[in-house]
Write an enzyme that holds these catalytic residues in place. Structure first.
Site, PDB file in Angstrom:
ATOM      1  CG  HIS A 132      -6.929   0.485   0.567  1.00 42.08           C
ATOM      2  ND1 HIS A 132      -5.846   0.927  -0.173  1.00 42.08           N
ATOM      3  CD2 HIS A 132      -6.153  -0.176   1.668  1.00 42.08           C
ATOM      4  CE1 HIS A 132      -4.496   0.920   0.364  1.00 42.08           C
ATOM      5  NE2 HIS A 132      -4.764  -0.021   1.541  1.00 42.08           N
ATOM      6  CB  CYS A 185      -0.859   0.101   1.277  1.00 40.51           C
ATOM      7  SG  CYS A 185      -1.977  -1.604   1.308  1.00 40.51           S
ATOM      8  CE  LYS A 189      -6.359   3.853   1.856  1.00 42.19           C
ATOM      9  NZ  LYS A 189      -5.401   4.977   2.201  1.00 42.19           N
ATOM     10  CD  GLU A 232      -3.444   6.915   9.499  1.00 45.27           C
ATOM     11  OE1 GLU A 232      -2.745   7.969   8.782  1.00 45.27           O
ATOM     12  OE2 GLU A 232      -4.083   6.204   8.912  1.00 45.27           O
ATOM     13  CG  PHE A 264      -0.553  -5.739   4.676  1.00 47.57           C
ATOM     14  CD1 PHE A 264      -1.135  -5.099   5.803  1.00 47.57           C
ATOM     15  CD2 PHE A 264      -1.580  -6.571   4.213  1.00 47.57           C
ATOM     16  CE1 PHE A 264      -2.554  -5.243   6.219  1.00 47.57           C
ATOM     17  CE2 PHE A 264      -2.763  -6.686   4.644  1.00 47.57           C
ATOM     18  CZ  PHE A 264      -3.033  -6.092   5.629  1.00 47.57           C
ATOM     19  CG  HIS A 299      -2.841   3.962   5.131  1.00 42.94           C
ATOM     20  ND1 HIS A 299      -2.583   4.192   3.836  1.00 42.94           N
ATOM     21  CD2 HIS A 299      -3.022   2.840   5.684  1.00 42.94           C
ATOM     22  CE1 HIS A 299      -2.560   2.949   3.757  1.00 42.94           C
ATOM     23  NE2 HIS A 299      -2.711   1.893   4.609  1.00 42.94           N
TER      24      HIS A 299
END
Length: 407
Positions: free
Chosen positions: A335, A161, A330, A311, A394, A300
């Site tokens: 995403h 990502c 998002k 976050e 990830f 994010h």
């Protein structure tokens, strides 16, 4: 230090075609997410996703189109818009001083799945002759390099990502180091195929379809968040050294001022606040700015239970509790995995240009608002000089990008 200008923007997503359409939808809180039917034959449950519905490369001859995976076709659309806005001729004025840096998570996953289907179901088995060049992670960047004659360097980044955000940051350093004067950067992703969706569902991080309101299936930072919603699309930016842009009379849309990259080295899928903090602080140092200088953070914000909480902790650590306005776009476009960082940076540039911060949609109640100044009541007019966009992946890769208004 060499200043790097952003002189062109391009985007295609579930919110429509064009960087202006993207900004309009985000400011109005219009969602591009809808219900997808799934596949009973493959045990794929109906799911929510942000789908690109505009036709791609309609004028391209079929024989030429055969070379492209869907994500590469979307890359062409976004890049063409950014290139045109920058006011550049069809090909780079000095190809040996022009570069491309492009990010994608799974590259041509749709083409790969189609090849496997043919191999395992067709009699006799047959694989498309262009499968390899459609699937490879540098496919989109290679097409862009050929189209615009970008010969200085090609960076193909596949870092989950964080892919396109890292591609943009590495291109920033490439320009600062004198390797090129101009770079076409961004990312593209098209993984709304059965195999990809099954994988995300199996992992347990994909939000269940909200049957009553599919468009609200993604709810970053909301107490009732239940996971991410996949999207597809592409986003592109044209970067130039200030000297190069001034010499040809280009107008800066913003300055790409800072890039921070860190690695958690903790867990493959569970984020680490300390790693995110390192990336944000590195981006601020690179930009020569302090936390109070930042007037907006595009988070994010994937809407996973753990990810959003981590976050929120990391943003509060860097900026202070509720010290900076935050939203997660998002919720509206989904995403885009490897392309997410590029699309969200374009969104952040547009917020800076319009001096209007997009809302964090679908937040009903949020305990995380004790840490974050969440933009939950529509777009907020604001006098913003600098902003940050976060991309956390990830594998533990963290990227933060900082922009500010041109002087």
């Amino acid at each position: 230090m060499t200043q790097v200008w952003i002189t062109g923007l391009g985007a295609i997503s579930a919110l429509g075609q064009g960087a202006e359409a993207l900004a309009d939808a985000l400011q109005s809180g219009r969602s591009g997410i809808g219900a997808q039917p799934g596949s009973e034959a493959h045990a794929l449950k109906p799911f929510a996703a942000g789908v690109v519905t505009v036709p791609l490369a309609a004028a391209m001859p079929p024989a030429q189109r055969n070379l492209y995976d869907r994500h590469s076709l979307m890359a062409l659309e976004a890049a063409a818009e950014a290139w045109a806005q920058a006011g550049l001729p069809a090909t780079a004025p000095d190809p040996d001083r022009a570069a491309v840096a492009w990010g994608t998570g799974l590259g041509g996953s749709a083409s790969l799945e189609a090849s496997y289907q043919q191999m395992f179901t067709a009699q006799p088995p047959r694989v498309h002759p262009y499968s390899v060049v459609r699937v490879m992670a540098n496919s989109a960047g290679s097409h862009l390099a050929m189209r615009h004659q970008l010969r200085a360097a090609q960076l193909a980044v596949s870092n989950a990502c964080a892919s396109s955000a890292q591609a943009i940051g590495e291109a920033l350093w490439l320009l600062r180091n004198g390797r090129a004067d101009l770079a076409l950067v961004g990312g593209s992703e098209a993984m709304l195929n059965v195999g990809s969706a099954l994988g995300w569902q199996a992992m347990g991080v994909m939000a269940p379809l909200d049957a009553e309101a599919p468009e609200q299936s993604c709810r970053p930072f909301d107490d009732g968040r239940r996971g991410l919603v996949l999207g597809e699309g592409a986003a592109a930016l044209v970067l130039e050294t200030e000297a190069h842009a001034r010499a040809r009379g280009a107008t800066p849309l913003a300055v790409l001022a800072g890039y921070g990259h860190s690695v958690d080295a903790v867990h493959l899928s569970r984020p680490d606040a300390a790693g995110q903090v390192r990336a944000m602080r590195a981006a601020l140092r690179d930009a020569g700015l302090q936390p109070p200088d930042i007037g907006y953070v595009n988070a994010h914000g994937t809407a996973t239970e753990v990810g959003d909480a981590v976050e929120a902790e990391s943003i509060a650590t860097v900026f202070g509790a509720r010290a900076v306005p935050v939203s997660a776009t998002k919720a509206l476009h989904g995403h885009l995995i490897g392309a997410g960082g590029a699309l969200e940076l374009v969104s952040t540039v547009q917020a800076l240009r319009r001096q209007a911060l997009p809302p964090s949609a679908h937040v009903r109640t949020s305990r995380l608002s004790e840490q974050l100044d969440l933009l939950t009541d529509g777009a907020r007019p604001a006098r913003v000089r600098a902003a940050m966009s976060n991309s956390f992946a990830f594998g533990g890769s963290n990227v933060a990008l900082v922009i500010h208004a041109a002087d």
